[in-house]
Design a protein around this motif. Structure first.
Motif, PDB file in Angstrom:
ATOM      1  N   GLU A 138       0.839  -1.207   0.000  1.00 50.02           N
ATOM      2  CA  GLU A 138       0.000   0.000   0.000  1.00 50.02           C
ATOM      3  C   GLU A 138       0.872   1.255   0.000  1.00 50.02           C
ATOM      4  O   GLU A 138       0.585   2.214  -0.718  1.00 50.02           O
ATOM      5  CB  GLU A 138      -0.924   0.015   1.219  1.00 50.02           C
ATOM      6  CG  GLU A 138      -1.842   1.244   1.237  1.00 50.02           C
ATOM      7  CD  GLU A 138      -2.649   1.371   2.517  1.00 50.02           C
ATOM      8  OE1 GLU A 138      -3.601   2.161   2.528  1.00 50.02           O
ATOM      9  OE2 GLU A 138      -2.320   0.680   3.497  1.00 50.02           O
ATOM     10  N   GLU A 142       0.064   3.366  -3.151  1.00 51.49           N
ATOM     11  CA  GLU A 142      -0.877   4.449  -2.830  1.00 51.49           C
ATOM     12  C   GLU A 142      -0.224   5.621  -2.112  1.00 51.49           C
ATOM     13  O   GLU A 142      -0.882   6.631  -1.870  1.00 51.49           O
ATOM     14  CB  GLU A 142      -2.022   3.900  -1.951  1.00 51.49           C
ATOM     15  CG  GLU A 142      -2.746   2.704  -2.539  1.00 51.49           C
ATOM     16  CD  GLU A 142      -3.484   3.033  -3.821  1.00 51.49           C
ATOM     17  OE1 GLU A 142      -3.823   4.231  -4.006  1.00 51.49           O
ATOM     18  OE2 GLU A 142      -3.703   2.122  -4.636  1.00 51.49           O
ATOM     19  N   ARG A 143       1.035   5.483  -1.733  1.00 50.47           N
ATOM     20  CA  ARG A 143       1.740   6.530  -0.990  1.00 50.47           C
ATOM     21  C   ARG A 143       1.021   6.868   0.309  1.00 50.47           C
ATOM     22  O   ARG A 143       0.976   8.024   0.726  1.00 50.47           O
ATOM     23  CB  ARG A 143       1.891   7.802  -1.829  1.00 50.47           C
ATOM     24  CG  ARG A 143       2.412   7.551  -3.237  1.00 50.47           C
ATOM     25  CD  ARG A 143       3.862   7.185  -3.196  1.00 50.47           C
ATOM     26  NE  ARG A 143       4.334   6.674  -4.470  1.00 50.47           N
ATOM     27  CZ  ARG A 143       5.533   6.944  -4.980  1.00 50.47           C
ATOM     28  NH1 ARG A 143       6.359   7.719  -4.336  1.00 50.47           N
ATOM     29  NH2 ARG A 143       5.888   6.409  -6.122  1.00 50.47           N
ATOM     30  N   GLN A 144       0.470   5.850   0.947  1.00 50.07           N
ATOM     31  CA  GLN A 144      -0.201   6.044   2.217  1.00 50.07           C
ATOM     32  C   GLN A 144      -0.152   4.744   3.009  1.00 50.07           C
ATOM     33  O   GLN A 144       0.146   3.684   2.483  1.00 50.07           O
ATOM     34  CB  GLN A 144      -1.658   6.474   2.028  1.00 50.07           C
ATOM     35  CG  GLN A 144      -2.536   5.386   1.404  1.00 50.07           C
ATOM     36  CD  GLN A 144      -3.987   5.802   1.269  1.00 50.07           C
ATOM     37  OE1 GLN A 144      -4.291   6.981   1.174  1.00 50.07           O
ATOM     38  NE2 GLN A 144      -4.888   4.840   1.262  1.00 50.07           N
ATOM     39  N   THR A 146      -2.592   2.662   5.919  1.00 55.29           N
ATOM     40  CA  THR A 146      -3.879   2.603   6.619  1.00 55.29           C
ATOM     41  C   THR A 146      -3.731   1.766   7.874  1.00 55.29           C
ATOM     42  O   THR A 146      -3.391   0.585   7.812  1.00 55.29           O
ATOM     43  CB  THR A 146      -4.963   2.001   5.715  1.00 55.29           C
ATOM     44  OG1 THR A 146      -5.081   2.795   4.527  1.00 55.29           O
ATOM     45  CG2 THR A 146      -6.309   1.978   6.434  1.00 55.29           C
ATOM     46  N   PRO A 151      -6.458   6.233   6.777  1.00 58.44           N
ATOM     47  CA  PRO A 151      -5.307   6.382   5.865  1.00 58.44           C
ATOM     48  C   PRO A 151      -4.430   7.554   6.284  1.00 58.44           C
ATOM     49  O   PRO A 151      -4.935   8.620   6.672  1.00 58.44           O
ATOM     50  CB  PRO A 151      -5.965   6.634   4.506  1.00 58.44           C
ATOM     51  CG  PRO A 151      -7.296   7.219   4.823  1.00 58.44           C
ATOM     52  CD  PRO A 151      -7.715   6.660   6.154  1.00 58.44           C
ATOM     53  N   ARG A 152      -3.136   7.357   6.208  1.00 55.71           N
ATOM     54  CA  ARG A 152      -2.175   8.405   6.574  1.00 55.71           C
ATOM     55  C   ARG A 152      -1.194   8.580   5.425  1.00 55.71           C
ATOM     56  O   ARG A 152      -0.529   7.628   5.030  1.00 55.71           O
ATOM     57  CB  ARG A 152      -1.453   8.049   7.872  1.00 55.71           C
ATOM     58  CG  ARG A 152      -2.383   8.026   9.081  1.00 55.71           C
ATOM     59  CD  ARG A 152      -1.682   7.493  10.325  1.00 55.71           C
ATOM     60  NE  ARG A 152      -2.492   7.708  11.513  1.00 55.71           N
ATOM     61  CZ  ARG A 152      -3.451   6.901  11.936  1.00 55.71           C
ATOM     62  NH1 ARG A 152      -3.727   5.801  11.242  1.00 55.71           N
ATOM     63  NH2 ARG A 152      -4.146   7.176  13.024  1.00 55.71           N
ATOM     64  N   GLN A 153      -1.117   9.805   4.905  1.00 58.09           N
ATOM     65  CA  GLN A 153      -0.288  10.079   3.732  1.00 58.09           C
ATOM     66  C   GLN A 153       1.192  10.036   4.083  1.00 58.09           C
ATOM     67  O   GLN A 153       1.610  10.465   5.164  1.00 58.09           O
ATOM     68  CB  GLN A 153      -0.624  11.449   3.156  1.00 58.09           C
ATOM     69  CG  GLN A 153      -2.006  11.535   2.503  1.00 58.09           C
ATOM     70  CD  GLN A 153      -2.114  10.625   1.306  1.00 58.09           C
ATOM     71  OE1 GLN A 153      -3.027   9.807   1.231  1.00 58.09           O
ATOM     72  NE2 GLN A 153      -1.198  10.750   0.378  1.00 58.09           N
ATOM     73  N   LEU A 154       1.979   9.524   3.138  1.00 55.99           N
ATOM     74  CA  LEU A 154       3.425   9.516   3.272  1.00 55.99           C
ATOM     75  C   LEU A 154       3.999  10.799   2.684  1.00 55.99           C
ATOM     76  O   LEU A 154       3.366  11.449   1.849  1.00 55.99           O
ATOM     77  CB  LEU A 154       4.010   8.294   2.559  1.00 55.99           C
ATOM     78  CG  LEU A 154       3.603   6.935   3.143  1.00 55.99           C
ATOM     79  CD1 LEU A 154       4.111   5.803   2.254  1.00 55.99           C
ATOM     80  CD2 LEU A 154       4.147   6.766   4.553  1.00 55.99           C
ATOM     81  N   ASP A 156       6.318  13.420   0.434  1.00 52.16           N
ATOM     82  CA  ASP A 156       6.745  13.443  -0.962  1.00 52.16           C
ATOM     83  C   ASP A 156       8.030  14.269  -1.042  1.00 52.16           C
ATOM     84  O   ASP A 156       8.079  15.380  -0.505  1.00 52.16           O
ATOM     85  CB  ASP A 156       5.656  14.067  -1.842  1.00 52.16           C
ATOM     86  CG  ASP A 156       6.013  14.024  -3.312  1.00 52.16           C
ATOM     87  OD1 ASP A 156       6.421  12.941  -3.778  1.00 52.16           O
ATOM     88  OD2 ASP A 156       5.908  15.061  -3.986  1.00 52.16           O
TER      89      ASP A 156
END
Length: 333
Positions: A138, A142-144, A146, A151-154, A156
């Protein structure tokens, strides 16, 4: 066709849009060379992956500076980096993070795992069971992450650079096909030549400490702003219908190869087009030519195909299959 990624020549194009970013990324090679000897193709592959927002699988025997290469790249780009040593007892939550109970507030709070970084070094990823390997899926796609339905964004940029020992070594688990397909490039890190190995020993005898990159003189020569400008320039690199057709013909030819049980998927074709565009931009052009596709075909496709058992017994390799395909697919004029 070399088994490793070639190195782009220095550009001679006049200054233009994205030229500063290109010069900064080209400087990475000489900066990383202060710590790593003779791995220019791998450095170039990592830069291509950053430009394409992809991930890299580095394969080679222990002791060829795979870990040092990634650490030197992060230091040269001024990126945050974390390292995870994959072991048989590593749990998915050790990578992604978990909910931790706080006795003072009587509530659970999320404790981020090492995946929350710009450049994640997944060391010896094939030494951990598939359940933990898949915990990265994931994050890579998805760059996140869960956790508990949230969901928690990573951050960039985000790149997973996973190192892998060859599967013949004891105590390894082959990566699942679904995860292999998430890696943009698979780069082979070869043993150094005799002259390069002498250079390594000379550096160590002169006091080089691979755990202290600052003492080696490595400094940031590019940053996230340069990377974003470069990505925007790559996105403007033109692809003609003939080049798109050439990429499709190469990938379709792998599906018809008698040596393969699994050919390149449409995702692989998209990946090859993306890496060819990045390569074209790195070499100073704003359009893709067939040589760009050929230059990136091996590292982009070698991990996306599966050999038939009988072909493997005859000594056929993924690289030899792709090389044969490139030799037979007509090149657009």
């Amino acid at each position: 066709m070399s088994a490793s990624l070639p190195v782009p020549a220095e550009t001679t194009e006049p200054p233009g849009n994205g030229d500063t970013a290109r010069a900064s990324l080209e400087a990475l090679r000489s900066e990383i060379a202060k710590a790593v000897v003779g791995q220019d193709p791998a450095v170039t592959g990592l830069v291509v992956a950053l430009l394409c927002r992809g991930h890299v699988l580095l394969e080679g025997v222990p002791g060829v500076a795979k870990t040092l290469l990634v650490r030197a790249l992060a230091a040269s780009l001024e990126l945050d980096t974390k390292r995870v040593q994959f072991t048989p007892d590593l749990m998915p939550s050790d990578v992604t993070g978990s909910l931790v109970y706080d006795a003072r507030t009587a509530e659970f709070s999320f404790q981020p795992g090492p995946v929350f970084t710009n450049l994640l070094l997944a060391d010896e990823i094939n030494r951990t069971p598939p359940k933990t390997q898949s915990s990265l899926l994931e994050a890579m796609e998805e760059r996140q992450v869960t956790v508990d339905g949230t969901p928690r964004q990573l951050p960039d940029p985000f790149l997973v650079a996973a190192t892998q020992n060859p599967v013949e070594y004891e105590g390894t688990y082959p990566l699942p096909e679904a995860q292999l397909d998430r890696f943009l490039l698979k780069l082979t890190v070869p043993l150094p030549s005799r002259e390069e190995e002498i250079n390594v020993l000379t550096r160590h005898s002169d006091g080089f400490n691979p755990r202290d990159l600052k003492s080696a003189g490595i400094r940031p020569v590019a940053g996230p702003a340069d990377l974003e400008a470069a990505r925007n320039a790559v996105a403007r690199t033109k692809v003609s219908p003939e080049i798109a057709g050439y990429v499709v013909d190469i990938c379709r030819a792998t599906r018809e190869s008698p040596s393969l049980s699994l050919g390149v998927s449409p995702r692989g074709a998209t990946a090859l087009l993306s890496t060819a565009r990045a390569w074209a931009w790195l070499t100073g052009r704003d359009y893709v030519i067939p040589d760009d596709v050929k230059a990136l075909a091996l590292p982009t496709l070698r991990h996306r195909i599966q050999l038939r058992p009988e072909a493997e017994m005859e000594g056929v390799t993924p690289d030899s299959v792709i090389t044969a395909v490139l030799a037979h697919v007509p090149v657009p004029r």
